[in-house]
Scaffold this motif. Structure first.
Motif, PDB file in Angstrom:
ATOM      1  N   HIS A  65       0.828  -1.222   0.000  1.00  0.00           N
ATOM      2  CA  HIS A  65       0.000   0.000   0.000  1.00  0.00           C
ATOM      3  C   HIS A  65       0.857   1.265   0.000  1.00  0.00           C
ATOM      4  O   HIS A  65       0.344   2.359   0.232  1.00  0.00           O
ATOM      5  N   GLU A  66       2.163   1.108  -0.275  1.00  0.00           N
ATOM      6  CA  GLU A  66       3.121   2.211  -0.386  1.00  0.00           C
ATOM      7  C   GLU A  66       3.135   3.099   0.867  1.00  0.00           C
ATOM      8  O   GLU A  66       2.823   4.291   0.815  1.00  0.00           O
ATOM      9  N   PRO A  67       3.541   2.523   2.000  1.00  0.00           N
ATOM     10  CA  PRO A  67       3.576   3.275   3.260  1.00  0.00           C
ATOM     11  C   PRO A  67       4.753   4.252   3.304  1.00  0.00           C
ATOM     12  O   PRO A  67       5.717   4.132   2.550  1.00  0.00           O
ATOM     13  N   GLN A  68       4.655   5.222   4.217  1.00  0.00           N
ATOM     14  CA  GLN A  68       5.725   6.190   4.390  1.00  0.00           C
ATOM     15  C   GLN A  68       6.829   5.671   5.300  1.00  0.00           C
ATOM     16  O   GLN A  68       7.991   6.040   5.152  1.00  0.00           O
ATOM     17  N   VAL A  69       6.457   4.828   6.269  1.00  0.00           N
ATOM     18  CA  VAL A  69       7.401   4.309   7.259  1.00  0.00           C
ATOM     19  C   VAL A  69       7.249   2.798   7.340  1.00  0.00           C
ATOM     20  O   VAL A  69       6.123   2.277   7.353  1.00  0.00           O
ATOM     21  N   ILE A  70       8.380   2.098   7.392  1.00  0.00           N
ATOM     22  CA  ILE A  70       8.369   0.639   7.486  1.00  0.00           C
ATOM     23  C   ILE A  70       9.017   0.226   8.802  1.00  0.00           C
ATOM     24  O   ILE A  70      10.135   0.649   9.121  1.00  0.00           O
ATOM     25  N   PHE A  71       8.320  -0.607   9.569  1.00  0.00           N
ATOM     26  CA  PHE A  71       8.835  -1.136  10.828  1.00  0.00           C
ATOM     27  C   PHE A  71       9.204  -2.600  10.640  1.00  0.00           C
ATOM     28  O   PHE A  71       8.418  -3.385  10.112  1.00  0.00           O
ATOM     29  N   LEU A  72      10.409  -2.954  11.101  1.00  0.00           N
ATOM     30  CA  LEU A  72      10.884  -4.334  10.990  1.00  0.00           C
ATOM     31  C   LEU A  72      11.347  -4.798  12.367  1.00  0.00           C
ATOM     32  O   LEU A  72      12.252  -4.214  12.957  1.00  0.00           O
ATOM     33  N   ASP A  73      10.715  -5.846  12.885  1.00  0.00           N
ATOM     34  CA  ASP A  73      11.057  -6.356  14.207  1.00  0.00           C
ATOM     35  C   ASP A  73      11.935  -7.590  14.061  1.00  0.00           C
ATOM     36  O   ASP A  73      11.467  -8.648  13.655  1.00  0.00           O
ATOM     37  N   GLU A  74      13.225  -7.431  14.364  1.00  0.00           N
ATOM     38  CA  GLU A  74      14.194  -8.539  14.277  1.00  0.00           C
ATOM     39  C   GLU A  74      14.037  -9.285  12.944  1.00  0.00           C
ATOM     40  O   GLU A  74      13.796 -10.493  12.918  1.00  0.00           O
ATOM     41  N   PRO A  75      14.186  -8.614  11.808  1.00  0.00           N
ATOM     42  CA  PRO A  75      13.826  -9.219  10.522  1.00  0.00           C
ATOM     43  C   PRO A  75      14.695 -10.387  10.081  1.00  0.00           C
ATOM     44  O   PRO A  75      14.287 -11.150   9.206  1.00  0.00           O
ATOM     45  N   THR A  76      15.899 -10.535  10.644  1.00  0.00           N
ATOM     46  CA  THR A  76      16.781 -11.604  10.160  1.00  0.00           C
ATOM     47  C   THR A  76      16.931 -12.751  11.155  1.00  0.00           C
ATOM     48  O   THR A  76      17.764 -13.636  10.949  1.00  0.00           O
ATOM     49  N   VAL A  77      16.124 -12.765  12.213  1.00  0.00           N
ATOM     50  CA  VAL A  77      16.195 -13.853  13.189  1.00  0.00           C
ATOM     51  C   VAL A  77      15.869 -15.177  12.504  1.00  0.00           C
ATOM     52  O   VAL A  77      14.894 -15.293  11.765  1.00  0.00           O
ATOM     53  N   GLY A  78      16.694 -16.169  12.726  1.00  0.00           N
ATOM     54  CA  GLY A  78      16.450 -17.503  12.180  1.00  0.00           C
ATOM     55  C   GLY A  78      16.931 -17.722  10.760  1.00  0.00           C
ATOM     56  O   GLY A  78      16.826 -18.842  10.243  1.00  0.00           O
ATOM     57  N   LEU A  79      17.465 -16.679  10.113  1.00  0.00           N
ATOM     58  CA  LEU A  79      17.955 -16.838   8.741  1.00  0.00           C
ATOM     59  C   LEU A  79      19.404 -17.300   8.744  1.00  0.00           C
ATOM     60  O   LEU A  79      20.183 -16.934   9.626  1.00  0.00           O
ATOM     61  N   ASP A  80      19.770 -18.084   7.732  1.00  0.00           N
ATOM     62  CA  ASP A  80      21.168 -18.482   7.608  1.00  0.00           C
ATOM     63  C   ASP A  80      21.973 -17.284   7.101  1.00  0.00           C
ATOM     64  O   ASP A  80      21.410 -16.299   6.618  1.00  0.00           O
TER      65      ASP A  80
ATOM     66  N   THR B   2      11.697   5.501   4.956  1.00  0.00           N
ATOM     67  CA  THR B   2      12.104   5.500   6.359  1.00  0.00           C
ATOM     68  C   THR B   2      11.951   4.093   6.905  1.00  0.00           C
ATOM     69  O   THR B   2      10.872   3.504   6.832  1.00  0.00           O
ATOM     70  N   LEU B   3      13.037   3.545   7.451  1.00  0.00           N
ATOM     71  CA  LEU B   3      13.022   2.208   8.027  1.00  0.00           C
ATOM     72  C   LEU B   3      13.373   2.286   9.507  1.00  0.00           C
ATOM     73  O   LEU B   3      14.318   2.976   9.890  1.00  0.00           O
ATOM     74  N   VAL B   4      12.605   1.574  10.319  1.00  0.00           N
ATOM     75  CA  VAL B   4      12.892   1.455  11.750  1.00  0.00           C
ATOM     76  C   VAL B   4      12.989  -0.031  12.057  1.00  0.00           C
ATOM     77  O   VAL B   4      12.020  -0.778  11.868  1.00  0.00           O
ATOM     78  N   MET B   5      14.144  -0.458  12.529  1.00  0.00           N
ATOM     79  CA  MET B   5      14.413  -1.878  12.731  1.00  0.00           C
ATOM     80  C   MET B   5      14.857  -2.156  14.160  1.00  0.00           C
ATOM     81  O   MET B   5      15.671  -1.431  14.717  1.00  0.00           O
ATOM     82  N   THR B   6      14.307  -3.188  14.760  1.00  0.00           N
ATOM     83  CA  THR B   6      14.834  -3.664  16.038  1.00  0.00           C
ATOM     84  C   THR B   6      15.798  -4.813  15.764  1.00  0.00           C
ATOM     85  O   THR B   6      15.595  -5.600  14.827  1.00  0.00           O
ATOM     86  N   THR B   7      16.837  -4.898  16.553  1.00  0.00           N
ATOM     87  CA  THR B   7      17.807  -5.988  16.392  1.00  0.00           C
ATOM     88  C   THR B   7      18.629  -6.148  17.656  1.00  0.00           C
ATOM     89  O   THR B   7      18.736  -5.214  18.457  1.00  0.00           O
ATOM     90  N   HIS B   8      19.151  -7.336  17.858  1.00  0.00           N
ATOM     91  CA  HIS B   8      20.147  -7.523  18.921  1.00  0.00           C
ATOM     92  C   HIS B   8      21.464  -8.015  18.313  1.00  0.00           C
ATOM     93  O   HIS B   8      22.351  -8.461  19.029  1.00  0.00           O
ATOM     94  N   TYR B   9      21.571  -7.882  16.986  1.00  0.00           N
ATOM     95  CA  TYR B   9      22.810  -8.232  16.304  1.00  0.00           C
ATOM     96  C   TYR B   9      23.667  -6.979  16.113  1.00  0.00           C
ATOM     97  O   TYR B   9      23.281  -6.054  15.406  1.00  0.00           O
ATOM     98  N   MET B  10      24.835  -6.954  16.761  1.00  0.00           N
ATOM     99  CA  MET B  10      25.727  -5.800  16.661  1.00  0.00           C
ATOM    100  C   MET B  10      26.117  -5.498  15.216  1.00  0.00           C
ATOM    101  O   MET B  10      26.059  -4.347  14.765  1.00  0.00           O
ATOM    102  N   GLU B  11      26.540  -6.529  14.490  1.00  0.00           N
ATOM    103  CA  GLU B  11      27.019  -6.327  13.121  1.00  0.00           C
ATOM    104  C   GLU B  11      25.901  -5.784  12.235  1.00  0.00           C
ATOM    105  O   GLU B  11      26.122  -4.889  11.416  1.00  0.00           O
TER     106      GLU B  11
END
Length: 341
Positions: A182-197, A217-226
């Motif tokens: 729906h072409e949003p202005q802001v995208i929220f990603l919660d731990e998007p790469t958890v469980g991926l190789d 605009t992207l807002v991402m939560t993560t606990h991965y330093m890299e």
């Protein structure tokens, strides 16, 4: 530059309960709930999930919320996406107030959950078109956008495949395409790469970089330093519901305590060793938590023999030694006294 998101004194306190219950995000969810802290609570007193959070995120910024599980990251995302009601403070997202204008906020944002949650009764492109219907998109327009997004994310050849036939990385790309339909202005990603190789994680990093390069605009939560270091323009370090620091990844690294972090793992309590080390002229900072002693020194590995002597004089044996150069992790340890994980 105008703000995409602004929070002032944002707080969330869960009421006391003596029994297991679902979180507010699960009860009030307008999309399937994200996973994270607050999924289930058992406590006798109030639980402070978020305390006085002040953020100002610019339009077009790739912003990261970095912290361990239970830090308050998912609660923050839940409030900003209108799934959780804040206890105090205010939040404006894409020009709308999350408390008084939730419907407008939902029209202007896209949400990518921590774990893919597509409708498995539908094929890939049907998932996108069905989601587009929530936002009132005509079928023809939804179909065109869906095809274009699948091609953009390199899963165009899987348009009519069953969701369960996609790999984990492909399913997460589908979730991003769904969030964008729906072409949003802001995208929220919660731990998007958890469980991926590792390969799928790097491929998803490219997708996220490309989206940000388009001005989103992207807002991402993560606990991965890299991950935080490589992707984000700025980072907010959160722990125990409190904002500890906000800056660019490089700026945060420069705030880390000076010198190399030397960690000693002892066979017993390390407070006496830390106290002795703190008096040494080559040690800028020292502390102990249980059997672990953490020392910052500009001499790096050259200080290790001296530290071993301190341990022996205190009647302790050194079981393991680890050295770390100044980094986001050493900053986090300096701020909280513990590792991110």
């Amino acid at each position: 530059m105008s703000s995409a998101i602004r929070t002032d004194g944002l707080g969330k306190v869960y009421p006391p309960t003596g029994r297991l219950r679902r979180s507010a995000s699960e009860r009030e969810g307008w999309l399937a709930p994200l996973t994270g802290e607050g999924r289930a609570l058992r406590a006798s007193g109030p639980i402070v999930a978020l305390e006085g959070l002040d953020l100002d995120i610019a339009e077009g910024e790739f912003f990261g919320l970095l912290g361990p599980n239970g830090a308050g990251k998912t609660t923050t995302i839940g409030i900003l996406t209108t799934r959780i009601r804040a206890t105090s403070g205010s939040a404006i997202v894409a020009g709308a107030n999350v408390a008084t204008e939730p419907q407008i906020v939902r029209q202007r944002i896209g949400v990518v959950p921590q774990r893919p949650n597509p409708d498995r009764a539908l094929n890939v492109i049907e998932n996108l078109c069905f989601h587009a219907a929530y936002f009132g998109l005509p079928n023809a327009l939804a179909n065109r956008r869906a095809k274009a997004l699948l091609e953009e994310f390199d899963i165009g050849d899987r348009a009519h495949a069953k969701v369960d036939d996609l790999s984990g990385g492909q399913q997460q790309r589908l979730m991003i395409a769904r969030a964008l339909i729906h072409e949003p202005q802001v995208i929220f990603l919660d731990e998007p790469t958890v469980g991926l190789d590792p390969q799928a994680r790097l491929a998803l990093w490219k997708v996220l970089r490309d989206l940000n390069a388009q001005g989103r605009t992207l807002v991402m939560t993560t606990h991965y330093m890299e991950e935080a270091d490589q992707l984000c323009d700025r980072l907010a370090i959160i722990d125990q519901g409190k904002l500890l620091a906000v800056d660019t990844p490089q700026g945060l690294k420069e705030q880390a305590p000076g010198g190399t972090l030397v960690e000693l793992e002892l066979d017993g309590d390390g407070r006496a060793v830390a106290a002795a080390a703190e008096l040494h002229p080559d040690v800028s900072r020292a502390g102990a938590k249980g059997n672990t002693v953490r020392i910052y020194s500009d001499r790096g590995s050259a200080i290790i023999p001296t530290l071993i002597q301190f341990a022996e004089k205190s009647g302790r044996t050194v079981k393991d030694i680890h050295l770390s150069r100044p980094s986001l992790e050493t900053l986090f340890i300096g701020l909280t006294g513990r590792k991110l994980d």
